[in-house]
Design an enzyme around this catalytic site. Structure first.
Site, PDB file in Angstrom:
ATOM      1  N   ASP A  33      -8.191  -6.196   4.326  1.00 27.38           N
ATOM      2  CA  ASP A  33      -6.274  -6.211   4.447  1.00 27.38           C
ATOM      3  C   ASP A  33      -5.951  -7.653   4.107  1.00 27.38           C
ATOM      4  O   ASP A  33      -5.063  -7.832   3.885  1.00 27.38           O
ATOM      5  CB  ASP A  33      -6.017  -5.901   5.626  1.00 27.38           C
ATOM      6  CG  ASP A  33      -6.308  -4.311   5.792  1.00 27.38           C
ATOM      7  OD1 ASP A  33      -6.218  -3.512   4.833  1.00 27.38           O
ATOM      8  OD2 ASP A  33      -6.511  -3.866   7.109  1.00 27.38           O
ATOM      9  N   HIS A  34      -6.830  -8.702   4.488  1.00 27.22           N
ATOM     10  CA  HIS A  34      -6.443 -10.021   4.518  1.00 27.22           C
ATOM     11  C   HIS A  34      -7.378 -10.789   3.589  1.00 27.22           C
ATOM     12  O   HIS A  34      -8.390 -11.616   3.888  1.00 27.22           O
ATOM     13  CB  HIS A  34      -6.499 -10.653   6.012  1.00 27.22           C
ATOM     14  CG  HIS A  34      -6.204 -11.991   6.064  1.00 27.22           C
ATOM     15  ND1 HIS A  34      -6.663 -13.175   5.477  1.00 27.22           N
ATOM     16  CD2 HIS A  34      -4.897 -12.387   6.578  1.00 27.22           C
ATOM     17  CE1 HIS A  34      -6.048 -14.324   5.890  1.00 27.22           C
ATOM     18  NE2 HIS A  34      -4.809 -13.795   6.331  1.00 27.22           N
ATOM     19  N   PHE A  35      -7.299 -10.602   2.191  1.00 32.60           N
ATOM     20  CA  PHE A  35      -6.309  -9.958   1.593  1.00 32.60           C
ATOM     21  C   PHE A  35      -6.703  -8.794   0.252  1.00 32.60           C
ATOM     22  O   PHE A  35      -7.848  -9.286  -0.091  1.00 32.60           O
ATOM     23  CB  PHE A  35      -5.344 -10.740   0.578  1.00 32.60           C
ATOM     24  CG  PHE A  35      -4.394 -11.895   1.664  1.00 32.60           C
ATOM     25  CD1 PHE A  35      -3.312 -11.790   2.268  1.00 32.60           C
ATOM     26  CD2 PHE A  35      -5.098 -13.162   1.700  1.00 32.60           C
ATOM     27  CE1 PHE A  35      -2.703 -12.494   3.155  1.00 32.60           C
ATOM     28  CE2 PHE A  35      -4.491 -13.956   2.602  1.00 32.60           C
ATOM     29  CZ  PHE A  35      -3.311 -13.693   3.040  1.00 32.60           C
TER      30      PHE A  35
END
Lengths: 160, 130
Positions: A33-35
């Site tokens: 999610d990051h990223f």
């Protein structure tokens, strides 16, 4: 339960200096999610790695009798991004240790490149925050966390 | 070798700028650490560490800043005010601070106003030029 964010110690000079290694991998869920499409290690988690490395060093200096809590991020400057597959070398040096607190400065390197410069202050909370009571048990340095030190084998010994 | 008060002030200011993240021109002799410069309790430890390093001095616990332990002692504090015993204790343990205004109404909540940049400079001056 406490989480462990560094992989192992490779150098440990009690009361003075410690070096730990952390391998960054796509097995860490947050990197998805990051990223999305561009995984990079969050800077906050580099601070956490430094806090764990130096926190154990500071705790060890007082025989783990103090509850060592991160109290202030004095400095955090980041020079390059960290991506999956990178291996971080986290080096912390105690600048000052007193009854109530300690301060450290540290660097994080990856393949000899500077990644971050971080300075922290830890509070020995039983000596501060007068009037507040904390559990007798040392909840900072629990058994799981202490395994990091019990697993420590000086790198020089490994090489010889 | 003695260091002038101006030189001490300049170094103290530089350390406060780094410890508290304030601008240099915000730090005057009259600035209060908590009220004007937003220092919190952990910042006091940070400042003590920095001053020890900068001036190569040893600052015993609670000599420069008041003892939190003391403020929780009913012998020294009653109904939020320092008792005469508490006031005497403060005066003798912190001779670098002027308590003359404060003692008219020794409200512990106002103790923060006692800690100004000048107090630090005076304290350091006493230490290094002793």
């Amino acid at each position: 339960m406490r989480w462990i964010w560094i992989d192992k110690f490779v150098e440990f000079e009690p009361g003075r200096r410690a070096v730990a290694i952390k391998n960054v991998t796509m097995a860490e869920e947050h990197l998805h999610d990051h990223f999305p499409g561009f995984p990079t290690m969050p800077a906050s988690l580099m601070i956490e790695a430094m806090a764990q490395t130096s926190g154990i060093l500071v705790g060890h200096a007082r025989d783990f009798k103090e509850k060592v809590i991160l109290a202030k991020v004095v400095k955090a400057v980041f020079s390059r991004i960290v991506r999956p597959g990178d291996q971080l070398r986290i080096e912390a040096v105690i600048d000052n240790i007193a009854d109530e607190a300690a301060n450290i400065t540290g660097t994080i390197h990856c393949e000899d490149q500077l990644v971050a410069e971080i300075a922290l202050i830890f509070s020995h909370i039983d000596q501060n925050l007068a009037g507040m009571e904390f559990p007798e048990e040392n909840f900072v340095f629990n058994a799981q966390f202490m395994e990091l030190l019990s697993c420590y084998i000086p790198s020089k010994t490994v090489q010889s | 070798m003695t260091i002038s008060r101006d030189e001490i002030f300049a170094k103290v200011r530089e350390n406060l700028v780094n410890a508290l993240g304030v601008d240099s021109d915000e730090v005057t002799g009259q600035s209060t650490l908590m009220g004007d410069l937003d220092a919190e309790s952990i910042d006091f430890l940070d400042i003590v560490f920095r001053l020890e390093k900068e001036f190569d001095i040893k600052i015993p616990r609670e000599e420069l800043f008041p003892a939190e332990d003391m403020l929780n002692n009913s012998k020294y504090v009653e109904n939020g005010k320092l008792t005469p015993t508490g006031l005497e204790q403060c005066k003798s343990s912190m001779p670098h601070i002027d308590f003359s205004e404060f003692e008219k109404d020794p409200d512990v909540n106002k103790m923060g106003d006692l800690f100004t940049v000048d107090v630090i400079v005076k304290y350091v001056e006493g230490k290094i030029n002793a």
